[in-house]
Scaffold this motif. Structure first.
Motif, PDB file in Angstrom:
ATOM      1  N   UNK A  69      20.084  41.535  52.852  1.00 18.99           N
ATOM      2  CA  UNK A  69      21.516  41.708  53.065  1.00 18.99           C
ATOM      3  C   UNK A  69      21.957  43.005  52.401  1.00 18.99           C
ATOM      4  N   UNK A  70      22.820  43.757  53.069  1.00 17.16           N
ATOM      5  CA  UNK A  70      23.392  44.933  52.420  1.00 17.16           C
ATOM      6  C   UNK A  70      24.373  44.467  51.343  1.00 17.16           C
ATOM      7  N   UNK A  71      24.172  44.945  50.125  1.00 26.45           N
ATOM      8  CA  UNK A  71      25.055  44.585  49.009  1.00 26.45           C
ATOM      9  C   UNK A  71      25.668  45.868  48.485  1.00 26.45           C
ATOM     10  N   UNK A  72      26.909  46.101  48.872  1.00 22.89           N
ATOM     11  CA  UNK A  72      27.615  47.301  48.408  1.00 22.89           C
ATOM     12  C   UNK A  72      28.007  47.146  46.937  1.00 22.89           C
ATOM     13  N   UNK A  73      27.964  48.249  46.184  1.00 22.97           N
ATOM     14  CA  UNK A  73      28.404  48.180  44.789  1.00 22.97           C
ATOM     15  C   UNK A  73      29.825  47.614  44.697  1.00 22.97           C
ATOM     16  N   UNK A  74      30.045  46.776  43.703  1.00 18.18           N
ATOM     17  CA  UNK A  74      31.361  46.170  43.510  1.00 18.18           C
ATOM     18  C   UNK A  74      31.550  44.879  44.265  1.00 18.18           C
ATOM     19  N   UNK A  75      30.510  44.382  44.969  1.00 13.86           N
ATOM     20  CA  UNK A  75      30.629  43.128  45.719  1.00 13.86           C
ATOM     21  C   UNK A  75      29.672  42.039  45.228  1.00 13.86           C
ATOM     22  N   UNK A  76      28.891  42.320  44.198  1.00 12.99           N
ATOM     23  CA  UNK A  76      27.979  41.327  43.640  1.00 12.99           C
ATOM     24  C   UNK A  76      28.472  40.945  42.253  1.00 12.99           C
ATOM     25  N   UNK A  77      28.729  39.646  42.082  1.00 10.91           N
ATOM     26  CA  UNK A  77      29.264  39.128  40.822  1.00 10.91           C
ATOM     27  C   UNK A  77      28.319  38.065  40.289  1.00 10.91           C
ATOM     28  N   UNK A  78      27.838  38.287  39.067  1.00 14.72           N
ATOM     29  CA  UNK A  78      26.914  37.360  38.439  1.00 14.72           C
ATOM     30  C   UNK A  78      27.699  36.291  37.701  1.00 14.72           C
ATOM     31  N   UNK A  79      27.248  35.049  37.841  1.00 18.02           N
ATOM     32  CA  UNK A  79      27.847  33.920  37.130  1.00 18.02           C
ATOM     33  C   UNK A  79      26.900  33.583  35.986  1.00 18.02           C
ATOM     34  N   UNK A  80      26.985  34.354  34.940  1.00 18.47           N
ATOM     35  CA  UNK A  80      26.069  34.236  33.817  1.00 18.47           C
ATOM     36  C   UNK A  80      25.441  35.577  33.524  1.00 18.47           C
ATOM     37  N   UNK A  81      24.266  35.540  32.877  1.00 20.16           N
ATOM     38  CA  UNK A  81      23.634  36.776  32.407  1.00 20.16           C
ATOM     39  C   UNK A  81      22.701  37.427  33.407  1.00 20.16           C
ATOM     40  N   UNK A  82      22.231  36.692  34.413  1.00 20.20           N
ATOM     41  CA  UNK A  82      21.204  37.254  35.280  1.00 20.20           C
ATOM     42  C   UNK A  82      21.413  36.802  36.726  1.00 20.20           C
ATOM     43  N   UNK A  83      20.421  37.060  37.562  1.00 15.40           N
ATOM     44  CA  UNK A  83      20.546  36.813  38.999  1.00 15.40           C
ATOM     45  C   UNK A  83      20.231  35.368  39.403  1.00 15.40           C
ATOM     46  N   UNK A  84      20.221  34.443  38.461  1.00 19.41           N
ATOM     47  CA  UNK A  84      19.976  33.040  38.825  1.00 19.41           C
ATOM     48  C   UNK A  84      21.192  32.399  39.473  1.00 19.41           C
ATOM     49  N   UNK A  85      22.364  32.996  39.335  1.00 17.21           N
ATOM     50  CA  UNK A  85      23.585  32.464  39.935  1.00 17.21           C
ATOM     51  C   UNK A  85      24.520  33.639  40.206  1.00 17.21           C
ATOM     52  N   UNK A  86      24.931  33.796  41.470  1.00 18.28           N
ATOM     53  CA  UNK A  86      25.747  34.945  41.839  1.00 18.28           C
ATOM     54  C   UNK A  86      26.530  34.674  43.112  1.00 18.28           C
ATOM     55  N   UNK A  87      27.511  35.555  43.361  1.00 20.14           N
ATOM     56  CA  UNK A  87      28.303  35.526  44.587  1.00 20.14           C
ATOM     57  C   UNK A  87      28.448  36.965  45.071  1.00 20.14           C
ATOM     58  N   UNK A  88      28.175  37.187  46.360  1.00 17.63           N
ATOM     59  CA  UNK A  88      28.455  38.472  47.001  1.00 17.63           C
ATOM     60  C   UNK A  88      29.752  38.261  47.761  1.00 17.63           C
ATOM     61  N   UNK A  89      30.819  38.942  47.318  1.00 20.43           N
ATOM     62  CA  UNK A  89      32.148  38.669  47.863  1.00 20.43           C
ATOM     63  C   UNK A  89      33.118  39.776  47.467  1.00 20.43           C
ATOM     64  N   UNK A  90      34.366  39.562  47.855  1.00 24.79           N
ATOM     65  CA  UNK A  90      35.456  40.373  47.315  1.00 24.79           C
ATOM     66  C   UNK A  90      35.584  40.042  45.828  1.00 24.79           C
ATOM     67  N   UNK A  91      36.262  40.874  45.044  1.00 22.36           N
ATOM     68  CA  UNK A  91      36.404  40.582  43.609  1.00 22.36           C
ATOM     69  C   UNK A  91      37.045  39.218  43.367  1.00 22.36           C
ATOM     70  N   UNK A  92      36.548  38.498  42.364  1.00 22.57           N
ATOM     71  CA  UNK A  92      37.114  37.179  42.070  1.00 22.57           C
ATOM     72  C   UNK A  92      38.528  37.287  41.510  1.00 22.57           C
ATOM     73  N   UNK A  93      39.276  36.227  41.720  1.00 22.21           N
ATOM     74  CA  UNK A  93      40.628  36.090  41.168  1.00 22.21           C
ATOM     75  C   UNK A  93      40.675  34.746  40.459  1.00 22.21           C
ATOM     76  N   UNK A  94      41.561  34.607  39.482  1.00 19.30           N
ATOM     77  CA  UNK A  94      41.696  33.328  38.804  1.00 19.30           C
ATOM     78  C   UNK A  94      43.154  33.079  38.474  1.00 19.30           C
ATOM     79  N   UNK A  95      43.444  31.781  38.300  1.00 19.71           N
ATOM     80  CA  UNK A  95      44.810  31.366  38.011  1.00 19.71           C
ATOM     81  C   UNK A  95      44.759  30.094  37.169  1.00 19.71           C
ATOM     82  N   UNK A  96      45.576  30.049  36.116  1.00 14.35           N
ATOM     83  CA  UNK A  96      45.672  28.872  35.253  1.00 14.35           C
ATOM     84  C   UNK A  96      47.046  28.257  35.428  1.00 14.35           C
ATOM     85  N   UNK A  97      47.096  26.921  35.585  1.00 20.50           N
ATOM     86  CA  UNK A  97      48.378  26.240  35.763  1.00 20.50           C
ATOM     87  C   UNK A  97      48.283  24.801  35.260  1.00 20.50           C
ATOM     88  N   UNK A  98      49.364  24.040  35.474  1.00 24.39           N
ATOM     89  CA  UNK A  98      49.434  22.649  35.029  1.00 24.39           C
ATOM     90  C   UNK A  98      49.144  21.660  36.156  1.00 24.39           C
TER      91      UNK A  98
END
Length: 129
Positions: free
Chosen positions: A84-113
């Motif tokens: 798969x073509x992986x453009x810089x800025x589209x691979x996000x690691x969930x942890x320290x290494x490549x054992x868990x990752x997402x190729x996507x747009x940049x992640x967003x987060x929200x905290x609420x009640x």
């Protein structure tokens, strides 16, 4: 382990000591939602949203979550390993290494009640699978 509020610093985009689990994935719109619900203190919920997902290798849950932007070498390795073509800025690691990752747009987060089953701040994820 003490609670760490979500923050952004350098290549590390997000860090929290809370438990997160894969909450929803929509096939049609390629959206992934990770959630830390209110069933464990503190009394808030955090949703982490990845849009336009091209590839993911995720675990069902994370005891603490760190998201960081991959470097060029990691992008090249995922591209070679998964054809798969992986453009810089589209691979996000969930942890320290490549054992868990997402190729996507940049992640967003929200905290609420919101309650555990309330719709996400990111809107309803129709067509979940």
């Amino acid at each position: 382990m003490g609670e760490t509020a979500p923050r952004s610093a350098g290549p590390e985009l997000f860090r929290s000591d809370r438990y997160f689990k894969v909450w929803q994935y929509t096939v049609g719109h390629r959206r992934l939602l990770l959630r830390s619900s209110r069933d464990r203190p503190p009394e808030t919920r955090i949703d982490v949203h990845f849009g336009n997902v091209d590839l993911m290798l995720v675990r069902p849950g994370y005891e603490g979550l760190v998201i960081r932007r991959a470097d060029d070498g990691e992008c090249e390795r995922v591209a070679l390993d998964h054809g798969l073509e992986v453009r810089p800025g589209r691979l996000f690691l969930l942890g320290r290494d490549l054992r868990s990752f997402v190729v996507s747009a940049p992640p967003q987060w929200h905290e609420d009640d919101g309650a555990m089953d309330d719709p996400s701040w990111f809107g309803p994820l129709r067509g979940t699978a």
